[in-house]
Scaffold this motif. Sequence first.
Motif, PDB file in Angstrom:
ATOM      1  N   ASN A 117     -13.420  -7.459 -23.432  1.00  0.00           N
ATOM      2  CA  ASN A 117     -12.667  -6.771 -22.391  1.00  0.00           C
ATOM      3  C   ASN A 117     -13.540  -6.065 -21.362  1.00  0.00           C
ATOM      4  N   TYR A 118     -14.833  -6.339 -21.315  1.00  0.00           N
ATOM      5  CA  TYR A 118     -15.740  -5.705 -20.360  1.00  0.00           C
ATOM      6  C   TYR A 118     -15.751  -4.186 -20.502  1.00  0.00           C
ATOM      7  N   VAL A 119     -15.569  -3.717 -21.718  1.00  0.00           N
ATOM      8  CA  VAL A 119     -15.627  -2.283 -21.984  1.00  0.00           C
ATOM      9  C   VAL A 119     -17.087  -1.864 -22.140  1.00  0.00           C
ATOM     10  N   GLY A 120     -17.517  -0.886 -21.349  1.00  0.00           N
ATOM     11  CA  GLY A 120     -18.891  -0.411 -21.395  1.00  0.00           C
ATOM     12  C   GLY A 120     -19.019   0.886 -22.184  1.00  0.00           C
ATOM     13  N   HIS A 121     -20.113   1.588 -21.939  1.00  0.00           N
ATOM     14  CA  HIS A 121     -20.432   2.792 -22.710  1.00  0.00           C
ATOM     15  C   HIS A 121     -19.352   3.864 -22.591  1.00  0.00           C
ATOM     16  N   ARG A 122     -18.890   4.133 -21.371  1.00  0.00           N
ATOM     17  CA  ARG A 122     -17.903   5.193 -21.166  1.00  0.00           C
ATOM     18  C   ARG A 122     -16.590   4.889 -21.887  1.00  0.00           C
ATOM     19  N   GLY A 123     -16.107   3.674 -21.750  1.00  0.00           N
ATOM     20  CA  GLY A 123     -14.888   3.286 -22.447  1.00  0.00           C
ATOM     21  C   GLY A 123     -15.079   3.261 -23.946  1.00  0.00           C
ATOM     22  N   GLY A 124     -16.265   2.827 -24.379  1.00  0.00           N
ATOM     23  CA  GLY A 124     -16.567   2.808 -25.803  1.00  0.00           C
ATOM     24  C   GLY A 124     -16.562   4.200 -26.402  1.00  0.00           C
ATOM     25  N   LEU A 125     -17.077   5.172 -25.660  1.00  0.00           N
ATOM     26  CA  LEU A 125     -17.069   6.561 -26.142  1.00  0.00           C
ATOM     27  C   LEU A 125     -15.645   7.089 -26.290  1.00  0.00           C
ATOM     28  N   ALA A 126     -14.766   6.711 -25.364  1.00  0.00           N
ATOM     29  CA  ALA A 126     -13.378   7.155 -25.450  1.00  0.00           C
ATOM     30  C   ALA A 126     -12.712   6.604 -26.714  1.00  0.00           C
ATOM     31  N   VAL A 127     -12.989   5.340 -27.016  1.00  0.00           N
ATOM     32  CA  VAL A 127     -12.420   4.734 -28.224  1.00  0.00           C
ATOM     33  C   VAL A 127     -13.051   5.352 -29.472  1.00  0.00           C
ATOM     34  N   ALA A 128     -14.345   5.648 -29.396  1.00  0.00           N
ATOM     35  CA  ALA A 128     -15.018   6.291 -30.532  1.00  0.00           C
ATOM     36  C   ALA A 128     -14.418   7.667 -30.802  1.00  0.00           C
ATOM     37  N   LYS A 129     -14.096   8.396 -29.748  1.00  0.00           N
ATOM     38  CA  LYS A 129     -13.480   9.712 -29.917  1.00  0.00           C
ATOM     39  C   LYS A 129     -12.125   9.582 -30.600  1.00  0.00           C
ATOM     40  N   GLU A 148     -23.518  -0.081 -25.574  1.00  0.00           N
ATOM     41  CA  GLU A 148     -24.960   0.151 -25.590  1.00  0.00           C
ATOM     42  C   GLU A 148     -25.368   0.886 -26.863  1.00  0.00           C
ATOM     43  N   SER A 149     -26.641   1.189 -26.952  1.00  0.00           N
ATOM     44  CA  SER A 149     -27.160   1.876 -28.128  1.00  0.00           C
ATOM     45  C   SER A 149     -26.451   3.204 -28.370  1.00  0.00           C
ATOM     46  N   GLY A 150     -26.220   3.965 -27.299  1.00  0.00           N
ATOM     47  CA  GLY A 150     -25.557   5.258 -27.438  1.00  0.00           C
ATOM     48  C   GLY A 150     -24.139   5.131 -27.960  1.00  0.00           C
ATOM     49  N   THR A 151     -23.465   4.040 -27.595  1.00  0.00           N
ATOM     50  CA  THR A 151     -22.116   3.811 -28.109  1.00  0.00           C
ATOM     51  C   THR A 151     -22.168   3.545 -29.607  1.00  0.00           C
ATOM     52  N   GLY A 152     -23.167   2.759 -30.015  1.00  0.00           N
ATOM     53  CA  GLY A 152     -23.333   2.501 -31.442  1.00  0.00           C
ATOM     54  C   GLY A 152     -23.597   3.775 -32.223  1.00  0.00           C
ATOM     55  N   THR A 153     -24.369   4.677 -31.644  1.00  0.00           N
ATOM     56  CA  THR A 153     -24.636   5.967 -32.285  1.00  0.00           C
ATOM     57  C   THR A 153     -23.348   6.770 -32.450  1.00  0.00           C
ATOM     58  N   ALA A 154     -22.477   6.714 -31.445  1.00  0.00           N
ATOM     59  CA  ALA A 154     -21.191   7.409 -31.544  1.00  0.00           C
ATOM     60  C   ALA A 154     -20.370   6.856 -32.698  1.00  0.00           C
ATOM     61  N   PHE A 155     -20.395   5.550 -32.874  1.00  0.00           N
ATOM     62  CA  PHE A 155     -19.629   4.962 -33.966  1.00  0.00           C
ATOM     63  C   PHE A 155     -20.259   5.245 -35.325  1.00  0.00           C
TER      64      PHE A 155
END
Length: 215
Positions: A117-129, A148-155
């Motif tokens: 879905n072309y979801v990037g870091h910002r969208g990934g963080l919202a889903v992680a939250k 990205e790496s930072g999104t993986g860290t959030a998960f």
Amino acid sequence: GSGTGPADGGGPPDHVLHDTDEGPDPDAVAVAEAGHQRWWAAPLGEAGVQWVAALKELSLPFSGMDSKDAASLAQALGSAHSLTRLDLSNNFIGNGGAAALAKKATTLVGDLNLSHNYVGHRGGLAVAKLAYHSKALKSLDLGGNLLESGTGTAFAEVLKRNPALTSLSLSENSLGDAAAGRLGASLAWNTALLTLRLAGCGAEEGALHAVATGL
């Protein structure tokens, strides 16, 4: 996961689950204009409020949905209090659409598929939250996006917190070794997760082996 790890320290640092580099995405709260509505929008409008409230599953893969569509759908699904499964895979919802859905439409969803879905870091963080705080989410698929790496860290923090999540797919994202390592380490806190998909995430074999050992 294997074993029981140290007690949770009370939640992740702010920089992990909160994006501080960019301002709010206007698409995250946008409502699509009338001419922008898709074929699926009419039954989800005001005339179908009672129907939406009783909706249990919604599957709209390959529907051409973009960020504004997803924001409009998120608003319509705000009254979908029985919704347990949402599949919007293979669309174009991007960061704004993912953020809108995470904020408005997925509180009780147990199975959420936002892959490809072309979801990037910002969208990934919202889903992680969302996943971090959700008591209902059991299966989450974010494969084939632009994480990205930072999104993986959030998960990784999500896996320490969420006792319900049994399946997580972050395959085909650019997570790298560091994020894969943190995901693996987080399994010491998690005894519920049964499936963690990281194929094609840019991590070396050693990092992936460490993750597999933790499951």
